[in-house]
Design a protein around this motif. Structure first.
Motif, short mmCIF file in Angstrom:
data_model
loop_
_atom_site.label_atom_id
_atom_site.label_comp_id
_atom_site.label_asym_id
_atom_site.label_seq_id
_atom_site.Cartn_x
_atom_site.Cartn_y
_atom_site.Cartn_z
N LYS A 283 3.55 -7.89 10.00
CA LYS A 283 3.04 -9.15 9.48
C LYS A 283 1.68 -9.47 10.11
CE LYS A 283 7.52 -11.18 8.36
NZ LYS A 283 7.31 -11.24 6.91
N ALA A 284 1.44 -8.94 11.30
CA ALA A 284 0.13 -9.10 11.93
C ALA A 284 -0.97 -8.48 11.06
CB ALA A 284 0.13 -8.47 13.32
N ILE A 285 -0.64 -7.38 10.39
CA ILE A 285 -1.61 -6.73 9.50
C ILE A 285 -1.75 -7.52 8.20
CG2 ILE A 285 -2.19 -4.60 8.26
CD1 ILE A 285 -0.30 -3.14 10.25
N TYR A 286 -0.61 -7.86 7.61
CA TYR A 286 -0.64 -8.53 6.31
C TYR A 286 -1.41 -9.84 6.38
CZ TYR A 286 3.62 -5.64 6.10
OH TYR A 286 4.55 -4.63 6.20
N ARG A 287 -1.16 -10.62 7.42
CA ARG A 287 -1.70 -11.98 7.44
C ARG A 287 -3.15 -12.06 7.92
NH1 ARG A 287 3.05 -14.99 7.30
NH2 ARG A 287 4.59 -13.67 6.26
N LEU A 349 4.94 1.13 3.30
CA LEU A 349 3.90 2.05 3.76
C LEU A 349 2.54 1.68 3.17
CD1 LEU A 349 5.83 5.46 3.55
CD2 LEU A 349 5.30 4.11 5.60
N ILE A 350 2.55 1.22 1.93
CA ILE A 350 1.30 0.78 1.30
C ILE A 350 0.78 -0.48 1.98
CG2 ILE A 350 0.33 -0.17 -0.83
CD1 ILE A 350 2.24 1.73 -2.36
N HIS A 351 1.66 -1.45 2.16
CA HIS A 351 1.24 -2.72 2.76
C HIS A 351 0.72 -2.55 4.18
CE1 HIS A 351 4.13 -5.08 -0.08
NE2 HIS A 351 3.00 -4.77 -0.66
N GLY A 352 1.28 -1.58 4.92
CA GLY A 352 0.97 -1.45 6.33
C GLY A 352 -0.27 -0.65 6.66
N SER A 353 -1.03 -0.26 5.66
CA SER A 353 -2.26 0.48 5.90
C SER A 353 -3.47 -0.44 5.80
CB SER A 353 -2.40 1.60 4.87
OG SER A 353 -3.69 2.19 4.93
#
Length: 428
Positions: A283-287, A349-353
């Protein structure tokens, strides 16, 4: 319709008074003397929103005359331990708290047609979404169902909670997999902070077609940081339908989305009792991804990290393929049966890149540097990082270190969304 709402700086005692008001209202609207009540709070990764003590109060209110059960809306997250249930839900008897089993504890009751999904996604997804839900929910003969949750920006649905509680939180593998892949195809940047994403539109239709007869009500919470950097409740919204979600999401949109200039260096702290896998710590990456400067550094300080996936097979999937970008994962998805079987993992995996735009650096001692680097991230030593950046002295937002370095600190990115003005979706 919205039964009632309250906004402002809401203290714990006042929120509990609203819990009792909702209980009284539910008795009037659904059943004067309910005999079977189901409470649906989020799992421990959202414990900071107070859903645990709110659920405990609801249990106390209704258990005087009714049989009350609790199902934390886990989705495919790891079930709580007894200690976690006690920590979150206090005095609720452990035998009344049930673990959702997303694989073997669900029943498929229909599907949302591929035609609707294709139209909602503007042609980016062309498959049906099965409606597979927790069997205990479907067969419990409930007089009253109460959903409790935190409405906050979310990478899959624009904003968390509301009917996400059902279709992900209590969803079966067919629903969770088809849903996450649809959202990934629509693009995470296009989802974040939007009131009605393509997947939310699908869930609204699924709720209307399959769950309209449930005697359910939503107790929606919004939160924001005060001037001292502490999270406080800013809104309670209670009601039966999507109107209550829209009111809560609009307030969250105003309070929880922070517009910043492009950020070169971000330090995100993920609390160890809540974030123990990259599945949730990402979530640190997404947000922050809409705020990160090209070539910037995102340091995710995650002292509680123990694994990548919430389930062993998803953990193995992440270790096998890594967070290698949308183009590569989509190519691999078409070629590999394990990615086709666990499409919620494929979507993750897509979201986390970062798509190669910025550096993602995990700071932890729970996984080895080789493990972290093996999935495509960078690794940094926890002790050395904490000596360089004393988290106790950092405030949310911009901080200038003694050596002149400017960093942006976020204590629990799951509570909001950060974006440059250019990258923010238009307010709906």
């Amino acid at each position: 319709m919205t039964w009632f709402s309250s906004t402002g700086r809401l203290g714990r005692q006042y929120v509990l008074e609203l819990v009792h008001r909702m209980a009284d209202e539910a008795r009037l609207r659904f059943c004067k003397n309910p005999k079977r009540v189901l409470l649906l709070p989020p799992d421990i990764t959202r414990a900071h929103c107070g859903a645990g003590w709110i659920t405990e109060e609801l249990y106390k209110v209704f258990s005087k005359k009714a049989e009350v059960h609790v199902i934390p809306t886990l989705g495919q997250h790891v079930p709580h331990t007894p200690e976690q249930n006690r920590k979150m839900f206090g005095s609720i008897p452990l035998d009344r708290i049930h673990a959702h089993d997303w694989r073997d504890g669900c029943k498929t009751i229909g599907e949302l047609p591929a035609k609707f999904v294709k139209e909602a996604s503007n042609g980016k997804a062309n498959w049906s979404i099965p409606v597979s839900l927790n069997t205990f929910l479907l067969e419990g003969d409930w007089d009253l169902i109460i959903n409790v949750g935190h409405v906050v920006p979310h990478e899959v649905l624009g904003f968390a909670n509301h009917n996400k509680n059902y279709f992900i939180g209590l969803g079966g593998k067919p629903t969770i997999c088809a849903s996450h892949m649809m959202a990934a195809c629509c693009g995470i940047e296009n989802n974040l902070g939007c009131l009605v994403t393509p997947l939310r539109a699908c869930y609204n239709k699924m709720e209307e077609d399959f769950l309209s007869k449930l005697p359910d009500v939503y107790f929606e919470l919004t939160m924001a940081y005060d001037e001292n950097g502490n999270l406080e409740h800013t809104g309670v919204f209670v009601g039966e339908d999507r109107e209550v979600y829209m009111e809560a999401a609009k307030l969250s949109q105003k309070q929880n989305i922070k517009i910043v200039r492009p950020l070169q260096k971000v330090i995100a702290y993920m609390q160890p009792d809540e974030f123990q896998s990259t599945w949730v710590a990402n979530k640190a990456i997404y947000r922050t991804r809409k705020a990160m400067q090209n070539g910037g550094e995102l340091l995710i300080v995650a002292p509680g990290l123990k694994r990548f996936g919430e389930q062993p097979d998803v953990d193995a999937l992440i270790r096998k393929y890594g967070y290698s970008g949308t183009e590569n994962i989509m190519r691999l998805w078409k070629e590999n049966s394990d990615l086709q079987d666990l499409t919620h993992g494929t979507a993750h995996l897509i979201h986390g890149s970062s798509e190669g735009r910025f550096h993602i650096i995990y700071v932890t001692d729970g996984l080895t540097p080789e493990e972290i680097e093996g999935v495509g991230y960078e690794s940094r030593n926890l002790d050395e990082t904490l000596r360089r950046y004393d988290l106790a002295t950092l405030k949310n937002g911009y901080n200038t270190m003694p050596n002149g370095e400017v960093i942006y600190f976020i204590n629990s990115p799951s509570t909001g969304l950060w974006s440059t003005r250019a990258n923010m979706n238009p307010v709906e």
